[in-house]
Design an enzyme around this catalytic site. Structure first.
Site, PDB file in Angstrom:
ATOM      1  CE  LYS A   1      -3.996   1.938   2.502  1.00  8.21           C
ATOM      2  NZ  LYS A   1      -4.905   1.745   3.664  1.00  8.21           N
TER       3      LYS A   1
ATOM      4  CB  SER B   1      -8.065   3.667   2.704  1.00  9.13           C
ATOM      5  OG  SER B   1      -7.257   3.079   3.717  1.00  9.13           O
TER       6      SER B   1
ATOM      7  CB  SER C   1      -8.408   0.653   5.639  1.00  8.78           C
ATOM      8  OG  SER C   1      -9.074   1.870   5.886  1.00  8.78           O
TER       9      SER C   1
END
Length: 559
Positions: free
Chosen positions: A135, A210, A234
């Site tokens: 990420k 996210s 997330s």
């Protein structure tokens, strides 16, 4: 006038969250339950199904098979990397899961070094040759790390995050940085400053957020496993939307060093995989104490891989005696009927495996959402103050210092981040701290105690990972309250600091091939091993489901 407006807006938002999440518990209905096959052509009765080998092959460990391929010399790390990179580039224009990719020469150099270690007879490590997505809010020294924000566009950290460093040391190959909502503030990747990621099951839908890019990349087999971050769900919500396994560890289990801070008391580095085994192996690789993170735990990290029994060795009731609590507030009003049906079917599957399943009421559950958003935005307003164009972040030209600060932040931050900073600063301001922040911390203590009590009477708790399956891109972008409410299933776990595992358990009939539904399993602190053991057995014995999205052709499933 401005303070009066913010006060009324902030009060309205938090009160609406409370009212929209208050639910009346009801008993678990066991009438008219059917399990649906992936193609929806078979509707087998639950009473006719037994926990034996699935009709569709259960998920296997891509990590273990990759390692075995390398050690047996059936293929080189360079060959595997080349084929998987080709798969990634083929799918990427449609999904837009990655923000940054290394150049081919750098990736091949990593693979060749691994081949050299194998040729020399050295142990290549448990992640040997495994392509890992990371990420974009987790620092990597050889690729940009922007947090999905223009304020950090082009930023290259001088170091690797601890989790990334451990992946590399154990033979993993970082294949790229995945898309995300800016600084983790969002549930769809639509708040990314650069692009919106599509869901591999239906490219008109969001992958969640996210960590949407990390989930989509694993679901589409662009990489084997990936790292994400979980502040309020997330990792778990995107895992549910994309039909993959997602694990949020206990707070402190994995070092946060090198993770861009959103809400420091809630942030955790989490894992994605296409199977429970892969997710557990990745967690074992990155977990453990780190002297660079004062909040990392010194608890011993067990061998999670030892928890994974093969299907052929399972007894007829492999989970006999396990006490499972179904959180009643999570299968009531506000949750889609198809999601409730899938979770109830999962509860019955647990009973088939020998578990005792009972409803558990957590009266404080509905208070978690407003408490979480007060605490998260408050911490973010402090953490993001460093992006001022002087200490961190891109700088705009200005004649005065105040204009430089204001201009750099105005140009660099997106609307969602600005709103949360504004709300957090207000919640911490004089005269309002006790009314909002202090009260939210008190609610957090109540939530932590309620989970502690529930887990003293149950070995694990279960719930949906999200109140719905993946929704259309743009559907909730202009309705922040509806988007925030989607976090109701996950935020309480972060507030309590507990581990949670999400794995696909069924489908709802929507999209071109159905949309996956994720089951969330919550355990006691530092009990990830039990969650992985139970999740592995559940996954291996679940019948009539095959969680492979349409974008993945049958002959491309095995790399």
């Amino acid at each position: 006038m401005f303070r009066s407006f913010i006060d009324s807006h902030f009060f309205f938002l938090t009160e609406k969250m409370i009212l929209s999440t208050l639910q009346t518990p009801r008993s678990l209905s066991r009438l008219s339950l059917t399990r649906h096959s992936h193609s929806y052509t078979s509707r087998a009765s639950l009473t006719d199904q037994t926990p034996t080998l699935t009709t569709s092959p259960p998920p296997h460990s891509e990590i273990l098979s990759t390692r075995q391929t390398l050690l047996s010399r059936r293929a080189s790390a360079a060959d595997l990397a080349l084929s998987r990179l080709a798969r990634l580039r083929l799918v990427e224009p449609r999904l837009r899961a990655f923000l940054h990719l290394p150049d081919d020469d750098a990736l091949h150099a990593q693979a060749r070094r691994l081949d050299a270690r194998i040729a020399a007879g050295d142990d290549p490590g448990p992640l040997a040759g495994v392509l890992v997505g990371v990420k974009d809010n987790i620092c990597t020294k050889d690729m940009p790390s922007t947090g999905g924000s223009r304020v950090l566009a082009g930023y290259r950290p001088p170091f690797d995050a601890t989790a990334v460093k451990r992946v590399r040391e154990l033979g993993g190959i970082v294949v790229g940085k995945t898309n995300m909502d800016e600084f983790g503030m969002g549930s769809t990747t639509e708040a990314s400053a650069f692009q919106v990621t599509a869901n591999p099951w239906d490219e008109s839908r969001v992958p969640g957020g996210s960590s949407g890019g990390s989930a989509a990349a694993v679901s589409s087999r662009q990489c084997v496993v990936s790292l994400g971050s979980d502040t309020g769900g997330s990792v778990r919500q995107p895992a549910s939307f994309c039909g993959v396994v997602g694990l949020k560890p206990t707070y402190g289990r994995v070092s946060r060093f090198g993770l861009m801070a959103y809400a420091s008391s809630l942030d955790t580095v989490g894992c994605f995989g296409s199977s429970v085994a892969d997710t557990g192996i990745l967690l074992h690789a990155i977990a453990g104490h780190d002297r660079f993170d004062a909040t990392s735990s010194k608890q011993d990290v067990p061998d999670f891989q030892s928890q994974f029994a093969s299907v052929s060795s399972l007894e007829s009731k492999p989970l006999k005696g396990l006490r499972v609590g179904l959180i009643s507030e999570t299968i009531d009003k506000g949750v889609d009927a198809g999601v409730i049906s899938a979770i109830r079917a999962a509860a019955l599957h647990f009973e088939e495996l020998g578990c005792s399943v009972n409803e558990v009421s957590l009266p404080s559950f509905s208070l978690g959402l407003p408490a979480y958003y007060i605490l998260a935005v408050s911490e973010s307003s402090s953490n993001l103050s460093r992006y001022d164009g002087i200490r961190y972040g891109n700088q705009v030209y200005a004649d005065e210092l105040d204009s430089l600060y204001g201009g750099s932040r105005a140009e660099g931050f997106g609307s969602e981040v600005k709103m949360r900073i504004l709300m957090g600063t207000y919640a911490l301001s004089a005269g309002y701290y006790d009314a909002y922040y202090k009260r939210a911390q008190q609610v957090r203590t109540i939530i932590r105690n309620s989970f502690k009590e529930a887990l003293s009477q149950n070995d694990i708790l279960i719930s949906p990972a999200a109140p719905s399956a993946a929704y259309k891109i743009g559907e909730k972008k202009n309705d922040p309250l509806a988007m925030y409410a989607g976090d109701i299933m996950t935020v309480n776990v972060n507030l309590a600091g507990l581990p949670a595992l999400v794995l696909p358990c069924g489908f709802v009939e929507d999209g071109p091939a159905g949309l996956p539904v994720g089951l969330q399993m919550i355990g006691a602190a530092f009990n990830e091993g039990e969650l992985l053991r139970v999740g592995h057995i559940f996954e291996q014995t679940l019948e009539n489901f095959r969680f492979v999205p349409p974008i993945v052709a049958d002959d491309d499933i095995a790399f």
